[in-house]
Write a protein that holds these residues in place. Structure first.
Motif, PDB file in Angstrom:
ATOM      1  N   GLN A   1       0.817  -1.205   0.000  1.00  0.00           N
ATOM      2  CA  GLN A   1       0.000   0.000   0.000  1.00  0.00           C
ATOM      3  C   GLN A   1       0.856   1.263   0.000  1.00  0.00           C
ATOM      4  OE1 GLN A   1      -2.837   0.039   3.151  1.00  0.00           O
ATOM      5  NE2 GLN A   1      -3.915   1.860   2.423  1.00  0.00           N
ATOM      6  N   GLY A   2       0.529   2.161  -0.925  1.00  0.00           N
ATOM      7  CA  GLY A   2       1.206   3.448  -0.990  1.00  0.00           C
ATOM      8  C   GLY A   2       2.548   3.434  -1.693  1.00  0.00           C
ATOM      9  N   THR A   3       2.944   2.310  -2.307  1.00  0.00           N
ATOM     10  CA  THR A   3       4.264   2.207  -2.942  1.00  0.00           C
ATOM     11  C   THR A   3       4.170   2.538  -4.431  1.00  0.00           C
ATOM     12  OG1 THR A   3       4.859   0.442  -1.404  1.00  0.00           O
ATOM     13  CG2 THR A   3       6.225   0.700  -3.367  1.00  0.00           C
ATOM     14  N   PRO A   4       4.937   3.530  -4.917  1.00  0.00           N
ATOM     15  CA  PRO A   4       4.935   3.853  -6.345  1.00  0.00           C
ATOM     16  C   PRO A   4       5.455   2.680  -7.175  1.00  0.00           C
ATOM     17  CG  PRO A   4       5.912   5.624  -5.058  1.00  0.00           C
ATOM     18  CD  PRO A   4       5.769   4.458  -4.137  1.00  0.00           C
ATOM     19  N   ALA A   5       5.072   2.633  -8.449  1.00  0.00           N
ATOM     20  CA  ALA A   5       5.423   1.510  -9.312  1.00  0.00           C
ATOM     21  C   ALA A   5       6.933   1.309  -9.413  1.00  0.00           C
ATOM     22  CB  ALA A   5       4.821   1.721 -10.699  1.00  0.00           C
ATOM     23  N   GLN A   6       7.692   2.413  -9.597  1.00  0.00           N
ATOM     24  CA  GLN A   6       9.142   2.285  -9.758  1.00  0.00           C
ATOM     25  C   GLN A   6       9.785   1.717  -8.491  1.00  0.00           C
ATOM     26  OE1 GLN A   6      11.153   2.952 -12.580  1.00  0.00           O
ATOM     27  NE2 GLN A   6      12.656   1.893 -11.297  1.00  0.00           N
ATOM     28  N   GLN A   7       9.356   2.190  -7.344  1.00  0.00           N
ATOM     29  CA  GLN A   7       9.910   1.681  -6.091  1.00  0.00           C
ATOM     30  C   GLN A   7       9.523   0.220  -5.883  1.00  0.00           C
ATOM     31  OE1 GLN A   7       8.837   3.997  -2.634  1.00  0.00           O
ATOM     32  NE2 GLN A   7       9.678   2.489  -1.205  1.00  0.00           N
ATOM     33  N   PHE A   8       8.295  -0.123  -6.221  1.00  0.00           N
ATOM     34  CA  PHE A   8       7.823  -1.500  -6.080  1.00  0.00           C
ATOM     35  C   PHE A   8       8.675  -2.425  -6.949  1.00  0.00           C
ATOM     36  CE2 PHE A   8       3.431  -3.597  -5.191  1.00  0.00           C
ATOM     37  CZ  PHE A   8       4.070  -4.641  -4.535  1.00  0.00           C
ATOM     38  N   LEU A   9       8.962  -1.997  -8.199  1.00  0.00           N
ATOM     39  CA  LEU A   9       9.770  -2.810  -9.091  1.00  0.00           C
ATOM     40  C   LEU A   9      11.188  -2.962  -8.555  1.00  0.00           C
ATOM     41  CD1 LEU A   9      10.124  -4.332 -11.764  1.00  0.00           C
ATOM     42  CD2 LEU A   9      10.645  -2.124 -12.848  1.00  0.00           C
ATOM     43  N   GLU A  10      11.757  -1.897  -8.037  1.00  0.00           N
ATOM     44  CA  GLU A  10      13.114  -1.977  -7.482  1.00  0.00           C
ATOM     45  C   GLU A  10      13.164  -2.945  -6.310  1.00  0.00           C
ATOM     46  OE1 GLU A  10      13.987   2.052  -6.530  1.00  0.00           O
ATOM     47  OE2 GLU A  10      14.302   2.674  -8.634  1.00  0.00           O
ATOM     48  N   MET A  11      12.131  -2.958  -5.491  1.00  0.00           N
ATOM     49  CA  MET A  11      12.065  -3.907  -4.377  1.00  0.00           C
ATOM     50  C   MET A  11      12.028  -5.344  -4.899  1.00  0.00           C
ATOM     51  SD  MET A  11       9.254  -1.792  -2.107  1.00  0.00           S
ATOM     52  CE  MET A  11       8.782  -3.241  -1.167  1.00  0.00           C
ATOM     53  N   ALA A  12      11.249  -5.566  -5.960  1.00  0.00           N
ATOM     54  CA  ALA A  12      11.124  -6.919  -6.509  1.00  0.00           C
ATOM     55  C   ALA A  12      12.418  -7.400  -7.146  1.00  0.00           C
ATOM     56  CB  ALA A  12       9.993  -6.950  -7.535  1.00  0.00           C
ATOM     57  N   LEU A  13      13.208  -6.458  -7.687  1.00  0.00           N
ATOM     58  CA  LEU A  13      14.433  -6.829  -8.394  1.00  0.00           C
ATOM     59  C   LEU A  13      15.654  -6.873  -7.483  1.00  0.00           C
ATOM     60  CD1 LEU A  13      13.987  -4.817 -11.705  1.00  0.00           C
ATOM     61  CD2 LEU A  13      13.640  -7.262 -11.329  1.00  0.00           C
TER      62      LEU A  13
ATOM     63  N   GLU B   1      18.952 -18.482 -19.074  1.00  0.00           N
ATOM     64  CA  GLU B   1      18.899 -19.941 -19.143  1.00  0.00           C
ATOM     65  C   GLU B   1      19.358 -20.489 -17.806  1.00  0.00           C
ATOM     66  OE1 GLU B   1      20.879 -23.649 -21.692  1.00  0.00           O
ATOM     67  OE2 GLU B   1      20.754 -21.639 -22.565  1.00  0.00           O
ATOM     68  N   SER B   2      18.547 -21.392 -17.213  1.00  0.00           N
ATOM     69  CA  SER B   2      18.863 -21.925 -15.899  1.00  0.00           C
ATOM     70  C   SER B   2      19.945 -22.995 -15.992  1.00  0.00           C
ATOM     71  CB  SER B   2      17.611 -22.520 -15.256  1.00  0.00           C
ATOM     72  OG  SER B   2      17.236 -23.709 -15.930  1.00  0.00           O
ATOM     73  N   ALA B   3      20.413 -23.422 -14.831  1.00  0.00           N
ATOM     74  CA  ALA B   3      21.452 -24.449 -14.785  1.00  0.00           C
ATOM     75  C   ALA B   3      20.962 -25.774 -15.368  1.00  0.00           C
ATOM     76  CB  ALA B   3      21.913 -24.648 -13.344  1.00  0.00           C
ATOM     77  N   THR B   4      19.656 -25.991 -15.385  1.00  0.00           N
ATOM     78  CA  THR B   4      19.094 -27.236 -15.924  1.00  0.00           C
ATOM     79  C   THR B   4      18.842 -27.161 -17.423  1.00  0.00           C
ATOM     80  OG1 THR B   4      16.826 -26.519 -15.451  1.00  0.00           O
ATOM     81  CG2 THR B   4      17.997 -27.729 -13.719  1.00  0.00           C
ATOM     82  N   GLY B   5      19.143 -26.011 -18.033  1.00  0.00           N
ATOM     83  CA  GLY B   5      18.936 -25.857 -19.467  1.00  0.00           C
ATOM     84  C   GLY B   5      17.580 -25.285 -19.829  1.00  0.00           C
ATOM     85  N   GLN B   6      16.709 -25.063 -18.837  1.00  0.00           N
ATOM     86  CA  GLN B   6      15.422 -24.441 -19.118  1.00  0.00           C
ATOM     87  C   GLN B   6      15.594 -22.930 -19.272  1.00  0.00           C
ATOM     88  OE1 GLN B   6      13.023 -25.881 -15.762  1.00  0.00           O
ATOM     89  NE2 GLN B   6      11.769 -26.989 -17.244  1.00  0.00           N
ATOM     90  N   HIS B   7      14.668 -22.339 -19.983  1.00  0.00           N
ATOM     91  CA  HIS B   7      14.691 -20.898 -20.199  1.00  0.00           C
ATOM     92  C   HIS B   7      13.693 -20.249 -19.235  1.00  0.00           C
ATOM     93  CE1 HIS B   7      17.122 -21.235 -23.900  1.00  0.00           C
ATOM     94  NE2 HIS B   7      16.509 -22.403 -23.990  1.00  0.00           N
ATOM     95  N   GLU B   8      14.158 -19.228 -18.532  1.00  0.00           N
ATOM     96  CA  GLU B   8      13.335 -18.556 -17.531  1.00  0.00           C
ATOM     97  C   GLU B   8      13.088 -17.113 -17.963  1.00  0.00           C
ATOM     98  OE1 GLU B   8      15.229 -18.838 -13.767  1.00  0.00           O
ATOM     99  OE2 GLU B   8      15.172 -21.025 -13.687  1.00  0.00           O
ATOM    100  N   PHE B   9      11.825 -16.716 -17.880  1.00  0.00           N
ATOM    101  CA  PHE B   9      11.414 -15.362 -18.234  1.00  0.00           C
ATOM    102  C   PHE B   9      10.719 -14.784 -17.009  1.00  0.00           C
ATOM    103  CE2 PHE B   9       8.394 -12.261 -19.823  1.00  0.00           C
ATOM    104  CZ  PHE B   9       9.054 -11.623 -20.863  1.00  0.00           C
ATOM    105  N   HIS B  10      11.328 -13.784 -16.386  1.00  0.00           N
ATOM    106  CA  HIS B  10      10.817 -13.191 -15.154  1.00  0.00           C
ATOM    107  C   HIS B  10      10.214 -11.832 -15.470  1.00  0.00           C
ATOM    108  CE1 HIS B  10      12.836 -16.224 -12.620  1.00  0.00           C
ATOM    109  NE2 HIS B  10      13.781 -16.179 -13.546  1.00  0.00           N
ATOM    110  N   GLY B  11       8.882 -11.753 -15.409  1.00  0.00           N
ATOM    111  CA  GLY B  11       8.193 -10.534 -15.786  1.00  0.00           C
ATOM    112  C   GLY B  11       7.491  -9.882 -14.615  1.00  0.00           C
ATOM    113  N   HIS B  12       7.296  -8.561 -14.707  1.00  0.00           N
ATOM    114  CA  HIS B  12       6.636  -7.786 -13.664  1.00  0.00           C
ATOM    115  C   HIS B  12       5.759  -6.721 -14.314  1.00  0.00           C
ATOM    116  CE1 HIS B  12      10.629  -9.109 -12.265  1.00  0.00           C
ATOM    117  NE2 HIS B  12      10.031  -9.338 -11.109  1.00  0.00           N
ATOM    118  N   VAL B  13       4.587  -6.531 -13.738  1.00  0.00           N
ATOM    119  CA  VAL B  13       3.726  -5.412 -14.110  1.00  0.00           C
ATOM    120  C   VAL B  13       3.414  -4.674 -12.816  1.00  0.00           C
ATOM    121  CG1 VAL B  13       1.615  -4.656 -15.242  1.00  0.00           C
ATOM    122  CG2 VAL B  13       2.715  -6.785 -15.970  1.00  0.00           C
ATOM    123  N   ALA B  14       4.049  -3.504 -12.648  1.00  0.00           N
ATOM    124  CA  ALA B  14       3.923  -2.754 -11.400  1.00  0.00           C
ATOM    125  C   ALA B  14       3.068  -1.511 -11.613  1.00  0.00           C
ATOM    126  CB  ALA B  14       5.300  -2.351 -10.885  1.00  0.00           C
ATOM    127  N   ARG B  15       2.223  -1.213 -10.643  1.00  0.00           N
ATOM    128  CA  ARG B  15       1.450   0.019 -10.597  1.00  0.00           C
ATOM    129  C   ARG B  15       1.400   0.476  -9.146  1.00  0.00           C
ATOM    130  NH1 ARG B  15      -3.225  -0.254 -13.496  1.00  0.00           N
ATOM    131  NH2 ARG B  15      -4.273   1.246 -12.152  1.00  0.00           N
TER     132      ARG B  15
END
Length: 280
Positions: free
Chosen positions: A192-204, A231-245
């Protein structure tokens, strides 16, 4: 056929989907006859019928659903199911299921009759016949893989596309959609009350460093969309996405075996939507 705006793939979202509702609630000692289409449970009896429900987007949902009938009707049906008398079968009884997202359907008076000798009896009177339901609202409630993509409703006000062939699983922290070679993890976070940019920085905080070619960030109205992939150590591809508001964030993690599925992962992230709730 429609073309995906993200990856250009042609998607057929019309047609019909079959869903079996399983045994009626409360059945404890089932005895099946007529190839599993007539059911006896103590003094109760049921006949399996098909309920067609029309959904938006030129889609029909065909439920395999039991009707509770009198024992006499059930015994007659069992006797003629594979005989010439099957074509003239008609049933009157009550609907034996609760059905998401509707209320009050179990116990509703219904009738069904045989239309085609090779098919199950079809409901001809039922509270849902003649109505058109929202496809995403209905199909979001079924935790089974679907042959089409739908907009999956998430807790709160978010939604995201659940692509064809992925089975949803409810997790303590969100949802997972999984299928051969693909999986999506979705988590709704609030601060609550966290701007999108700050929220994203916290997540990253603590995220792995990747080259600029393996990440993007863009402002989409009041939302900040970001992703990094590796690419993970197991050879899988990982895509880490965020939608912050402001005050909320949707975290979308896609894992896939085929590197060509990067476009699919980007599409899943781009499909995330926030629906503002209006209060009367």
């Amino acid at each position: 056929m429609t073309a995906c705006a993200c990856c250009g793939a042609l998607v057929d979202e019309s047609g019909a989907i079959d869903l079996d509702l399983g045994l009626p609630p409360g059945v404890t000692s089932p005895s099946l006859a007529a190839g599993g289409n007539v059911l006896f449970d103590g003094s109760d009896a049921y006949v399996r019928c098909v309920l067609p429900v029309e959904l938006t987007g030129d889609l029909e949902l065909w439920f395999g659903a039991w009707m509770q009938v009198s024992p006499d009707q059930a015994e007659h049906a069992a006797a003629v199911w594979d005989a010439p008398g099957y074509a003239s079968l008609k049933f009157t009884g009550t609907f034996a299921h609760d059905l998401k997202p509707w209320d009050g359907l179990r116990g509703a008076p219904v009738t069904a009759e045989v239309h085609e000798p090779e098919d199950l009896p079809e409901y001809v009177t039922h509270p849902l016949l003649g109505t058109v339901a929202d496809r995403d609202e209905v199909l979001s409630g079924y935790l089974v893989a679907l042959p089409i993509s739908i907009r999956q409703r998430l807790p709160g006000t978010w939604s995201i596309e659940r692509t064809a062939g992925l089975t949803p699983h409810v997790l303590e922290e969100g949802l997972r959609f999984a299928g051969p070679g693909r999986a999506v993890f979705v988590d709704v976070r609030r601060a609550q009350g966290t701007p999108a940019q700050q929220f994203l920085e916290m997540a990253l905080d603590g995220a792995p460093a990747v080259p600029s070619s393996q990440r993007f960030q863009e402002q989409d109205g009041v939302e900040l969309r970001h992703a990094l992939w590796l690419e993970s150590a197991t050879g899988q591809h990982e895509f880490h996405g965020h939608v912050a508001r402001f005050g909320e964030m949707l975290v979308v993690t896609c894992v896939h075996d085929d590197p060509a599925d990067h476009a699919w992962a980007r599409h899943v992230l781009n499909s995330a939507r926030f629906r503002r709730v209006t209060r009367s």
